[in-house]
Enzyme design. Structure first.
Site, PDB file in Angstrom:
ATOM      1  N   SER A   1      39.586  12.507  29.270  1.00  0.00           N
ATOM      2  CA  SER A   1      38.987  13.177  30.420  1.00  0.00           C
ATOM      3  C   SER A   1      38.471  14.539  29.986  1.00  0.00           C
ATOM      4  O   SER A   1      39.001  15.141  29.041  1.00  0.00           O
ATOM      5  CB  SER A   1      40.031  13.363  31.533  1.00  0.00           C
ATOM      6  OG  SER A   1      39.586  14.260  32.528  1.00  0.00           O
TER       7      SER A   1
ATOM      8  N   TYR B   1      47.921  16.526  33.986  1.00  0.00           N
ATOM      9  CA  TYR B   1      47.025  15.428  33.630  1.00  0.00           C
ATOM     10  C   TYR B   1      46.141  15.826  32.450  1.00  0.00           C
ATOM     11  O   TYR B   1      45.962  15.054  31.496  1.00  0.00           O
ATOM     12  CB  TYR B   1      46.178  15.070  34.849  1.00  0.00           C
ATOM     13  CG  TYR B   1      45.121  14.015  34.637  1.00  0.00           C
ATOM     14  CD1 TYR B   1      45.435  12.664  34.676  1.00  0.00           C
ATOM     15  CD2 TYR B   1      43.785  14.383  34.436  1.00  0.00           C
ATOM     16  CE1 TYR B   1      44.456  11.694  34.515  1.00  0.00           C
ATOM     17  CE2 TYR B   1      42.803  13.425  34.273  1.00  0.00           C
ATOM     18  CZ  TYR B   1      43.140  12.085  34.311  1.00  0.00           C
ATOM     19  OH  TYR B   1      42.164  11.140  34.144  1.00  0.00           O
TER      20      TYR B   1
ATOM     21  N   LYS C   1      45.681  14.116  28.684  1.00  0.00           N
ATOM     22  CA  LYS C   1      44.402  13.591  28.224  1.00  0.00           C
ATOM     23  C   LYS C   1      43.917  14.282  26.949  1.00  0.00           C
ATOM     24  O   LYS C   1      43.224  13.669  26.127  1.00  0.00           O
ATOM     25  CB  LYS C   1      43.354  13.719  29.331  1.00  0.00           C
ATOM     26  CG  LYS C   1      43.608  12.784  30.509  1.00  0.00           C
ATOM     27  CD  LYS C   1      43.663  11.326  30.074  1.00  0.00           C
ATOM     28  CE  LYS C   1      43.765  10.376  31.251  1.00  0.00           C
ATOM     29  NZ  LYS C   1      43.733   8.949  30.827  1.00  0.00           N
TER      30      LYS C   1
END
Length: 371
Positions: free
Chosen positions: A260, A273, A277
């Site tokens: 991401s 998150y 990633k």
């Protein structure tokens, strides 16, 4: 094309007043015809382009001074621009159903032929997080290119329905396998099932992901960290460690990890998150170094804002959406199919010399100054 036109203009300037318009007009027509042929257009389309270019220069039968020769070159460029616009529109219309050029025999049930650079016939793919959004789009694109596909998800009903749709409505050889990506035993069971069902797996796409914590890192619980890292990172490590040796023994393969753009910059809202990633992109690089000598490639894809259920909370917030789009040069969110196109390239012969990369697909968000 730009370099060719520049060379023509320079040549025209050197020849000066003696250059005839007929000669330059012929140059433009020939270059337009070559461009059209290179785009795999039909002879009729090529003829139309040449005729358009010829008609747009009604004075082509007069000899002009050198200072006017750039007008003739511009005529050819205008025709090329018009043709390029038409090509872009055609690609946009067909992005979902035909994400590649088509040549050769079609896979069973498909109505399109496959370009050799994107031909996956005889290959077997395993895609996690594939019952919706980006994962489903990737599974569909791989199947349209001729691969058989095992789609894995933690939603059995949705996954079975997706596999059935791919088989019955789209002619893709697809089946479903349950996966709880946060549990190592479930990842190992999924891998065993896929190998038993297909005989071998040539392409692995680790797309399962979660973002259970919203807010700064300091407020994240241990459980949120554990869940995020297990699903987003550890499951990819577990699966890659199973897939890479098997691929190496068969002569090669492709591992694709969904990362991401939150992993390449800081993020106040989804920092946990983003950290996971960033680690996924690093994992792709390390896998590439370790397994490259065995012809096993590993790459990450980092999507930006993509119109999926995962991004719905952001896209449904008008203020957040407007701010994000103003920071994105293309001024729109991406589509799952636009991520699938990159995954297809990385899985196929067309991407055979690409490994260890983190391919950012974000409409320009990460390179923009925000204006």
């Amino acid at each position: 094309m730009a370099a060719t036109t520049g060379d023509r203009q320079a040549t025209a300037s050197k020849r000066g007043l003696g250059e005839s318009t007929d000669h330059l007009h012929t140059i433009c027509i020939n270059d337009c015809a070559k461009f059209s042929a290179n785009r795999s257009d039909t002879p009729a389309e090529a003829t139309t382009l040449v005729t358009r270019s010829r008609a747009s220069s009604s004075t082509s039968r007069r000899a002009w001074p050198a200072k006017h020769t750039d007008r003739i070159v511009t005529t050819g460029l205008a025709a090329l621009d018009e043709r390029a616009t038409a090509i872009r529109a055609r690609v946009s219309r067909s992005a979902r159903s035909t994400p590649f050029e088509h040549r050769g025999a079609a896979p069973a049930g498909a109505s399109h032929m496959i370009h050799a650079l994107y031909d996956l016939r005889g290959k077997h793919a395993l895609v996690t997080g594939a019952s919706r959004g980006i994962g489903l789009a990737i599974a569909r694109a791989l199947g349209q290119a001729g691969a058989s596909v095992v789609i894995a998800s933690n939603d059995a009903a949705e996954g079975e329905a997706c596999a059935r749709t791919l088989r019955e409505a789209e002619g893709i050889d697809a089946e479903f396998c349950f996966l709880d990506a946060g549990e190592r035993a479930s990842v190992e069971a999924m891998w065993a099932y896929a190998v038993r069902a297909r005989g071998a797996i040539d392409i692995v796409v680790c797309n399962a992901g979660v973002a259970p914590h919203l807010g700064p890192l300091v407020s994240a619980s241990d459980d949120a960290w554990t869940t995020t890292m297990n699903v987003n990172l550890h499951s990819a490590v577990w699966l890659a460690n199973l897939a890479a040796p098997a691929m190496a023994a068969r002569g090669g393969g492709s591992i694709i990890l969904t990362s991401s753009i939150s992993g390449v910059r800081g993020n106040k809202a989804i920092g946990v998150y983003g950290v996971s990633k960033a680690a996924v992109a690093a994992l792709a690089r390390n896998l590439a170094v370790e397994w490259g000598p065995h012809n096993v490639r590993a790459n990450a894809i980092s999507p930006g804002m993509i119109a999926t259920e995962f991004a719905r909370p952001l896209l449904d917030n008008a203020e957040v959406r407007e701010r994000r789009m103003l920071a994105t040069p293309l001024r729109r969110p991406g589509t799952p199919e636009e991520i699938a196109g990159v995954a297809l390239m990385l899985a196929a012969p067309g991407g055979a010399f690409i490994t260890g990369q983190n391919v950012i697909v974000d409409g320009g968000t990460t390179i923009s100054d925000g204006n």
